[in-house]
Design a protein around this motif. Structure first.
Motif, short mmCIF file in Angstrom:
data_model
loop_
_atom_site.label_atom_id
_atom_site.label_comp_id
_atom_site.label_asym_id
_atom_site.label_seq_id
_atom_site.Cartn_x
_atom_site.Cartn_y
_atom_site.Cartn_z
N VAL A 228 -27.47 -35.96 -19.55
CA VAL A 228 -27.41 -34.54 -19.89
C VAL A 228 -27.96 -33.73 -18.72
N ASP A 229 -27.18 -32.79 -18.23
CA ASP A 229 -27.68 -31.88 -17.20
C ASP A 229 -28.09 -30.57 -17.85
N VAL A 230 -29.34 -30.18 -17.64
CA VAL A 230 -29.81 -28.89 -18.17
C VAL A 230 -29.67 -27.87 -17.03
N ILE A 231 -28.81 -26.89 -17.24
CA ILE A 231 -28.52 -25.92 -16.18
C ILE A 231 -29.24 -24.60 -16.45
N VAL A 232 -30.08 -24.20 -15.50
CA VAL A 232 -30.94 -23.04 -15.74
C VAL A 232 -30.78 -21.96 -14.66
N PRO A 233 -30.09 -20.86 -14.99
CA PRO A 233 -30.01 -19.76 -14.03
C PRO A 233 -31.35 -19.01 -14.02
N CYS A 234 -31.90 -18.76 -12.85
CA CYS A 234 -33.20 -18.09 -12.77
C CYS A 234 -33.16 -16.94 -11.79
N PHE A 235 -33.55 -15.78 -12.26
CA PHE A 235 -33.69 -14.64 -11.37
C PHE A 235 -35.04 -14.01 -11.66
N ASN A 236 -35.94 -14.12 -10.72
CA ASN A 236 -37.32 -13.63 -10.90
C ASN A 236 -37.96 -14.15 -12.18
N GLU A 237 -38.03 -15.44 -12.31
CA GLU A 237 -38.59 -16.04 -13.52
C GLU A 237 -39.86 -16.84 -13.24
N ALA A 238 -40.56 -16.52 -12.14
CA ALA A 238 -41.74 -17.30 -11.76
C ALA A 238 -42.75 -17.42 -12.90
N GLN A 239 -42.85 -16.36 -13.71
CA GLN A 239 -43.82 -16.36 -14.81
C GLN A 239 -43.42 -17.34 -15.92
N ILE B 273 -41.08 -20.17 -15.58
CA ILE B 273 -40.49 -21.48 -15.26
C ILE B 273 -41.31 -22.67 -15.73
N ASP B 274 -42.62 -22.64 -15.47
CA ASP B 274 -43.44 -23.79 -15.86
C ASP B 274 -43.42 -24.02 -17.37
N ALA B 275 -43.62 -22.92 -18.09
CA ALA B 275 -43.63 -23.03 -19.55
C ALA B 275 -42.27 -23.51 -20.04
N PHE B 276 -41.23 -23.00 -19.42
CA PHE B 276 -39.87 -23.39 -19.80
C PHE B 276 -39.66 -24.89 -19.58
N TYR B 277 -40.03 -25.34 -18.39
CA TYR B 277 -39.83 -26.75 -18.04
C TYR B 277 -40.59 -27.66 -18.99
N ASP B 278 -41.86 -27.29 -19.26
CA ASP B 278 -42.66 -28.11 -20.19
C ASP B 278 -42.01 -28.18 -21.57
N ALA B 279 -41.54 -27.02 -22.03
CA ALA B 279 -40.95 -26.97 -23.37
C ALA B 279 -39.70 -27.84 -23.45
N ILE C 278 -28.82 -22.93 -20.34
CA ILE C 278 -29.94 -22.36 -21.08
C ILE C 278 -30.69 -21.35 -20.22
N ASP C 279 -31.18 -20.26 -20.82
CA ASP C 279 -31.95 -19.24 -20.08
C ASP C 279 -33.35 -19.74 -19.79
N ALA C 280 -33.93 -19.22 -18.72
CA ALA C 280 -35.26 -19.67 -18.30
C ALA C 280 -36.39 -18.93 -19.01
N ASP C 281 -36.06 -17.91 -19.79
CA ASP C 281 -37.13 -17.09 -20.36
C ASP C 281 -37.53 -17.53 -21.77
N LEU C 282 -37.09 -18.71 -22.18
CA LEU C 282 -37.38 -19.27 -23.50
C LEU C 282 -36.82 -18.44 -24.65
N GLN C 283 -35.82 -17.62 -24.34
CA GLN C 283 -35.16 -16.90 -25.44
C GLN C 283 -34.17 -17.82 -26.16
#
Ligand code: UDP
Ligand code: MG
Length: 337
Positions: free
Chosen positions: A18-29, A31-37, A118-123
């Motif tokens: 499974v490839d999880v594809i994550v578009p990120c634009f200014n998501e530094a705040q 990313i870590d939480a997203f990746y852990d989740a 999937i979005d990087a902002d945990l929405q």
């Protein structure tokens, strides 16, 4: 020995990728939480091998550094984290395309068994990935997509606008777009390859997902607020996106303006004949200039409106014929396999 080899082959065949594809634009705040989740969910699902493709869409904050760190840490881990960084902000559509393309070209061109956007902002709640896998495995469908059933936490005006858009889109275009559909979706490799094979540079994924066909199942979720930061969408940006999406998949405006033009012309000819007969039979009284000016303005306006619709299509054709790439890569850790 032979038996051993056979066994390992069997075991690896059973494990799906499974490839999880994550578009990120200014998501530094986020990313870590997203990746852990997502990691937490991934680790709880057995029989599936998760990897990540982060797309840094020209972020101006530390997003790229964060992604690099995650990728570096993952080297010692079992998960692979790949990333592509754009030379500037190309937009989420371009980022999704880049991710899907990378996924479909991976593993020696075979592609992952499944790709999930999937979005990087945990929405987009990562737990739903489990449900998506289950749905695909149980029903044998090609894709499982998420749909928001509420728009809580979203500005009222945006919800109203979105509803209107879906209604118009479904009425006038040839494809169906589900109200509340978000870009959170798992697809099998056949569908991913089909999407990547569409060459258009101005992409409207919601339409493309529907246009390529395949069997899609929907699962529902409640809207969640973004973890940190603001949505990248402005009302103006959304309006432009909606118009672009509509023009991409609907020929109705072209047909409608054509019909309008012909009707007005026929009306004008009839009016002319009536006036001519009136003049011949009852003679000429002094005509008012007002009605004339009114008509002039009306036609002028309509011609301009029709022209602008046609111009909109021509502009899009112009952009397509230039054949520019959908994105430009600045940095990536994907080496051609
Ligand atoms: N995004 C992107 N490029 C952009 C804008 C957004 O890659 O130009 C990403 C963003 O980082 C996020 C996702 O697309 O992961 C959704 O963006 P956002 O949360 O701003 O949109 P919304 O959730 O409000 O629709
Ligand atoms: Mg968001």
């Amino acid at each position: 020995m032979e038996l051993q080899e056979l066994k390992t082959a069997e075991q690896t065949a059973e494990i799906k990728t499974v490839d999880v594809i994550v578009p990120c634009f200014n998501e530094a705040q986020n990313i870590d939480a997203f990746y852990d989740a997502v990691q937490q969910v991934a680790e709880s699902i057995s029989g599936y091998d998760f990897s990540y493709i982060f797309i840094d869409d020209g972020s101006e904050d530390d997003t790229l550094e964060m992604i690099r760190e995650i990728a570096a840490a993952a080297v010692t881990d079992v998960t692979t984290v790949r990333y592509i960084s754009f030379s500037r902000n190309f937009g989420k559509e371009a980022a999704m395309y880049a991710g899907l393309k990378a996924s479909s070209e991976s593993r020696g061109g075979r592609g992952a068994d499944y790709a999930v956007l999937i979005d990087a902002d945990l929405q987009h709640p990562p737990e739903l990935i489990r449900e998506m896998i289950k749905t695909i495995e149980e029903t044998g469908c090609d894709s499982c997509a998420a749909r928001r059933v509420s728009r809580k936490g979203e500005p009222r005006i945006r919800s109203l606008f979105a509803r209107g858009f879906y209604r118009i889109m479904n009425r006038f275009s040839d494809i169906e777009i589900i109200d509340g559909a978000v870009d959170f979706r798992m697809m099998d490799r056949r569908m991913v390859k089909a999407i990547v094979s569409l060459p258009e540079t101005q992409r409207f994924s919601k339409g493309i997902f529907s246009w390529v066909g395949f069997d899609t199942r929907w699962i529902e979720f409640e809207n969640v607020k973004r973890l940190s930061g603001e949505s990248k969408w402005t009302m103006w940006g959304l309006l432009k996106y909606a118009i672009a999406g509509f023009l991409d998949f609907a020929e109705a405006p072209l047909k409608f303006t054509g019909l309008l033009g012909s009707l007005i012309s026929v009306g004008a000819v009839i009016y002319l004949i009536v006036e001519l007969l009136k003049t011949l039979i009852v003679g000429k009284d002094v005509p008012g200039y007002e009605s004339l000016i009114c008509l002039l303005l009306l036609f002028g306006g309509m011609i301009l409106a029709v022209l602008s619709v046609i111009g909109e299509y021509i502009g899009r054709m112009y952009l397509e014929t230039k054949g520019r790439p959908i994105y430009i890569e600045k940095e990536s850790n994907i080496d051609d396999e």
